[in-house]
Design an enzyme around this catalytic site. Structure first.
Site, PDB file in Angstrom:
ATOM      1  N   ASN A 138      39.532  37.415  31.197  1.00  0.00           N
ATOM      2  CA  ASN A 138      40.354  38.595  31.447  1.00  0.00           C
ATOM      3  C   ASN A 138      40.269  39.624  30.334  1.00  0.00           C
ATOM      4  O   ASN A 138      40.423  40.819  30.580  1.00  0.00           O
ATOM      5  CB  ASN A 138      41.815  38.161  31.618  1.00  0.00           C
ATOM      6  CG  ASN A 138      42.762  39.327  31.730  1.00  0.00           C
ATOM      7  OD1 ASN A 138      42.802  40.010  32.749  1.00  0.00           O
ATOM      8  ND2 ASN A 138      43.537  39.584  30.678  1.00  0.00           N
ATOM      9  N   ASP A 231      46.974  44.425  36.229  1.00  0.00           N
ATOM     10  CA  ASP A 231      45.653  44.286  35.629  1.00  0.00           C
ATOM     11  C   ASP A 231      45.786  43.991  34.138  1.00  0.00           C
ATOM     12  O   ASP A 231      45.184  43.053  33.619  1.00  0.00           O
ATOM     13  CB  ASP A 231      44.849  45.565  35.862  1.00  0.00           C
ATOM     14  CG  ASP A 231      43.408  45.467  35.365  1.00  0.00           C
ATOM     15  OD1 ASP A 231      43.019  44.404  34.859  1.00  0.00           O
ATOM     16  OD2 ASP A 231      42.673  46.457  35.491  1.00  0.00           O
ATOM     17  N   ASP A 237      41.519  44.708  27.551  1.00  0.00           N
ATOM     18  CA  ASP A 237      41.401  44.245  28.933  1.00  0.00           C
ATOM     19  C   ASP A 237      40.037  44.619  29.515  1.00  0.00           C
ATOM     20  O   ASP A 237      39.691  45.802  29.607  1.00  0.00           O
ATOM     21  CB  ASP A 237      42.515  44.887  29.764  1.00  0.00           C
ATOM     22  CG  ASP A 237      42.591  44.326  31.162  1.00  0.00           C
ATOM     23  OD1 ASP A 237      42.956  43.149  31.299  1.00  0.00           O
ATOM     24  OD2 ASP A 237      42.284  45.066  32.117  1.00  0.00           O
ATOM     25  N   ASP A 239      36.987  45.528  31.910  1.00  0.00           N
ATOM     26  CA  ASP A 239      36.869  46.366  33.104  1.00  0.00           C
ATOM     27  C   ASP A 239      35.697  45.860  33.946  1.00  0.00           C
ATOM     28  O   ASP A 239      34.529  46.116  33.632  1.00  0.00           O
ATOM     29  CB  ASP A 239      36.640  47.819  32.684  1.00  0.00           C
ATOM     30  CG  ASP A 239      36.522  48.763  33.868  1.00  0.00           C
ATOM     31  OD1 ASP A 239      36.634  48.296  35.022  1.00  0.00           O
ATOM     32  OD2 ASP A 239      36.315  49.975  33.631  1.00  0.00           O
ATOM     33  N   ASP A 268      41.358  31.413  33.665  1.00  0.00           N
ATOM     34  CA  ASP A 268      42.644  31.774  33.076  1.00  0.00           C
ATOM     35  C   ASP A 268      43.060  33.165  33.553  1.00  0.00           C
ATOM     36  O   ASP A 268      42.225  34.047  33.761  1.00  0.00           O
ATOM     37  CB  ASP A 268      42.513  31.761  31.547  1.00  0.00           C
ATOM     38  CG  ASP A 268      43.808  32.109  30.852  1.00  0.00           C
ATOM     39  OD1 ASP A 268      44.797  31.385  31.049  1.00  0.00           O
ATOM     40  OD2 ASP A 268      43.829  33.120  30.118  1.00  0.00           O
ATOM     41  N   HIS A 272      45.218  38.670  36.833  1.00  0.00           N
ATOM     42  CA  HIS A 272      45.102  39.887  36.035  1.00  0.00           C
ATOM     43  C   HIS A 272      43.703  40.492  35.983  1.00  0.00           C
ATOM     44  O   HIS A 272      43.500  41.453  35.240  1.00  0.00           O
ATOM     45  CB  HIS A 272      45.594  39.606  34.616  1.00  0.00           C
ATOM     46  CG  HIS A 272      46.980  39.054  34.570  1.00  0.00           C
ATOM     47  ND1 HIS A 272      48.090  39.835  34.751  1.00  0.00           N
ATOM     48  CD2 HIS A 272      47.430  37.775  34.406  1.00  0.00           C
ATOM     49  CE1 HIS A 272      49.177  39.074  34.678  1.00  0.00           C
ATOM     50  NE2 HIS A 272      48.802  37.818  34.475  1.00  0.00           N
ATOM     51  N   GLU A 298      43.996  30.244  37.958  1.00  0.00           N
ATOM     52  CA  GLU A 298      45.351  30.144  37.413  1.00  0.00           C
ATOM     53  C   GLU A 298      46.108  31.422  37.794  1.00  0.00           C
ATOM     54  O   GLU A 298      46.315  32.320  36.989  1.00  0.00           O
ATOM     55  CB  GLU A 298      45.307  29.955  35.892  1.00  0.00           C
ATOM     56  CG  GLU A 298      46.657  29.615  35.274  1.00  0.00           C
ATOM     57  CD  GLU A 298      47.224  30.733  34.407  1.00  0.00           C
ATOM     58  OE1 GLU A 298      48.445  30.731  34.177  1.00  0.00           O
ATOM     59  OE2 GLU A 298      46.449  31.606  33.968  1.00  0.00           O
ATOM     60  N   GLY A 338      70.625  15.188  40.358  1.00  0.00           N
ATOM     61  CA  GLY A 338      71.054  14.281  41.414  1.00  0.00           C
ATOM     62  C   GLY A 338      71.631  14.960  42.636  1.00  0.00           C
ATOM     63  O   GLY A 338      71.896  14.305  43.644  1.00  0.00           O
TER      64      GLY A 338
END
Length: 543
Positions: A138, A231, A237, A239, A268, A272, A298, A338
């Site tokens: 990512n 994203d 990040d 592209d 992973d 995103h 994920e 419970g």
């Protein structure tokens, strides 16, 4: 006496049709001739493992014992070079450095050297254990130098909303990989290979900036819809609209898949980055490495509709996804102490909607009941967590803390999965606080099993049909072995047994005369013995 009858209710006239259906169910048995053994994935790390560069050796030493309890695949941590020597690998710096090059203050990764990784892979292949790689695709972290480029600040809670005019900023986006040079890949990365950053080094400002400029389309649209557009997650990040990024990552997938002989990958942060690229990546890996290459996305969301959309619509069934709604259900029921309704624990989950694409993990609470549900049932793909067998490392005390009861019971459950959890399944989800199910076996593993789970106080029983072929057979409980206080269950002439369970617990029953029954309680020697014998983990303590 009342608690003994918690799960049992007398048969009424309106129940007769249901019992006839149950008794007829095993005779249909489509899986009777299934030639495949059950599989089990082991998550081979936990977050707090010491940063001593020796984890590949730990896993290498543990492999034989793991294989003996039914593990046939190991999920490795992200072993590419991180931005600092103690990084777990999610702070990814260089995909092509597996602990070979002097970069970011170290040669080996936190997990070990490349030579140790090769030795681990060689032993895994030799005993037939497949290896999955945790792929962080990512973003990139720990850039070598900052660059100036145009970007626009966006609302952190609505990433699709601009809150300022575009301006020139200085971001850490220059990756030259000078310690590695052109070895394995000559691709360098610059600002135009990324879609966003969260730091303007010139203004010393922390905010989310979307990179602008010619040829920059903005955030990817085929990502999670939270925060308007999800994203951007962290660091620089990537592209995936840029052809050089796509080509380099596809090339890396083939390179590492072939070099290590991988059988699968976990993607992973799948929420995103481009789902179209993820689908292309999965197809590429199957075309260039192994036709049966497994890809786990994920995609973390509690919304089962969103998860089904990811698996079935966007990825067209080409990936397995982590069943986050099931994890949430386990947590919710455990917190209700419970009062939680066990009949609803599988509702609204990926394993209910498309079980073949569901990777089942668990939460710390409700642990033994959760493991029984994911290991012994026919739906989903279970995953066993490193920390539940070997403990969670505590840097302050220099000890690995684990619950000895779980460390004892889990190998029994995994062996039971490997040897007995086959064939048709009949559920007895008829009481809120006590449920059960039966597996009827198949041609290769005919014995079958019965399982009862309770989250209420006091002993309970569940009357379940295991089949007339077991009439007069004696079934015994496997988790407590010879120390079990529940005695034996003799199957009646019609094929039914009254199976007890202690309050708040799990009981698993198999025919005492079944082949391999005696193997279930073999000691699991790979606990503290493996770790302390290497002088690595210190003592393993009870907490």
């Amino acid at each position: 006496m009342h608690s003994l009858l918690w799960c049992f209710r007398p048969r009424k006239r309106r129940d007769l049709h249901d019992w006839k259906q149950i008794e007829g169910q095993p005779s249909r048995s489509p899986p009777w001739h299934d030639p495949n053994d059950n599989t089990l994935l082991f998550e081979g790390f936990e977050w707090h493992i010491p940063s001593d560069n020796r984890h590949w050796r730990r896993l290498q030493r543990a492999l034989p014992a793991l294989h003996a309890i039914g593990v046939d695949s190991v999920w490795l941590p992200p072993g590419c070079k991180a931005m600092n020597p103690s990084g777990n690998g999610y702070d990814i710096y260089d995909l092509y450095d597996l602990g070979e090059f002097d970069q970011k203050g170290c040669t080996a990764t936190k997990w070990g050297s490349f030579a140790d990784l090769e030795a681990l892979m060689e032993d895994a292949h030799a005993i037939g254990v497949g290896v999955y790689w945790d792929a962080v695709l990512n973003h990139k972290a720990g850039a070598d130098f900052p660059e100036r480029f145009e970007a626009v600040k966006v609302d952190s809670q609505r990433r699709d909303v601009e809150i300022a005019t575009p301006q020139e900023i200085s971001g850490w986006t220059g990756f030259s990989f000078s310690g590695r040079g052109p070895a394995h890949s000559a691709q360098e990365y610059h600002w135009y290979h990324f879609s966003g950053v969260d730091w303007d080094d010139a203004a010393k400002e922390n905010a989310i900036f979307r990179i602008c400029g010619a040829g920059k389309p903005g955030w990817a649209e085929d990502v999670g819809r939270e925060l308007g557009n999800y994203d951007y997650l962290m660091f620089a990040d990537l592209d995936y609209s840029h052809p050089e990024v796509r080509a380099d990552v596809l090339r890396w997938g083939t390179w590492i898949g072939q070099r290590l002989g991988l059988k699968g990958m976990r993607l992973d942060a799948a929420k995103h980055f481009s789902m179209r690229f993820q689908k292309a990546f999965a197809a590429h890996m199957r075309a260039t490495t192994d036709p049966d290459f497994v890809v786990i996305g994920e995609y973390w969301t509690g919304d089962v509709q969103e998860l089904v959309r990811y698996v079935q619509t966007e990825m067209e069934g080409t990936v397995v996804a982590v069943d986050a709604p099931l994890v949430h259900n386990f947590s919710r029921v455990s917190l209700e102490k419970g009062r939680g309704d066990l009949r609803r624990v599988l509702r609204g989950t990926l394993v209910e909607r498309c079980g073949a694409n569901a990777l089942n993990t668990i939460t710390p609470d409700f642990k033994l009941l959760a493991y029984a549900l994911i290991l012994l049932r026919q739906e989903g793909r279970p995953c066993l967590f490193y920390g539940d067998l070997y403990g969670i490392w505590d840097a302050q005390t220099q000890q690995a803390h684990r619950d000895p009861a779980y460390a004892y019971h889990l190998p029994i459950l995994t062996r039971t999965r490997k040897l007995f959890a086959y064939g048709e399944q009949q559920d007895y989800f008829d009481q809120a606080h006590c449920i059960g199910f039966v597996r009827y076996g198949n041609a290769r593993h005919p014995a079958g099993l019965a399982c009862v789970l309770s989250n209420a106080p006091g002993r309970a029983t569940k009357r379940m049909y295991v089949g007339q072929r077991h009439a007069q057979a004696t079934w015994t409980e496997v988790l407590e072995g010879d120390s079990s206080k529940m005695g034996a269950v003799v199957i009646d002439a019609r094929g039914y047994g009254e199976f007890p369970v202690e309050g708040g617990g799990v009981s698993v029953w198999v025919d005492a005369a079944a082949p391999d029954r005696g193997r279930l309680n073999d000691p699991f020697f790979a606990n503290a013995v493996i770790m302390t014998s290497m002088g690595i983990y210190g003592k393993v303590s009870k907490r």
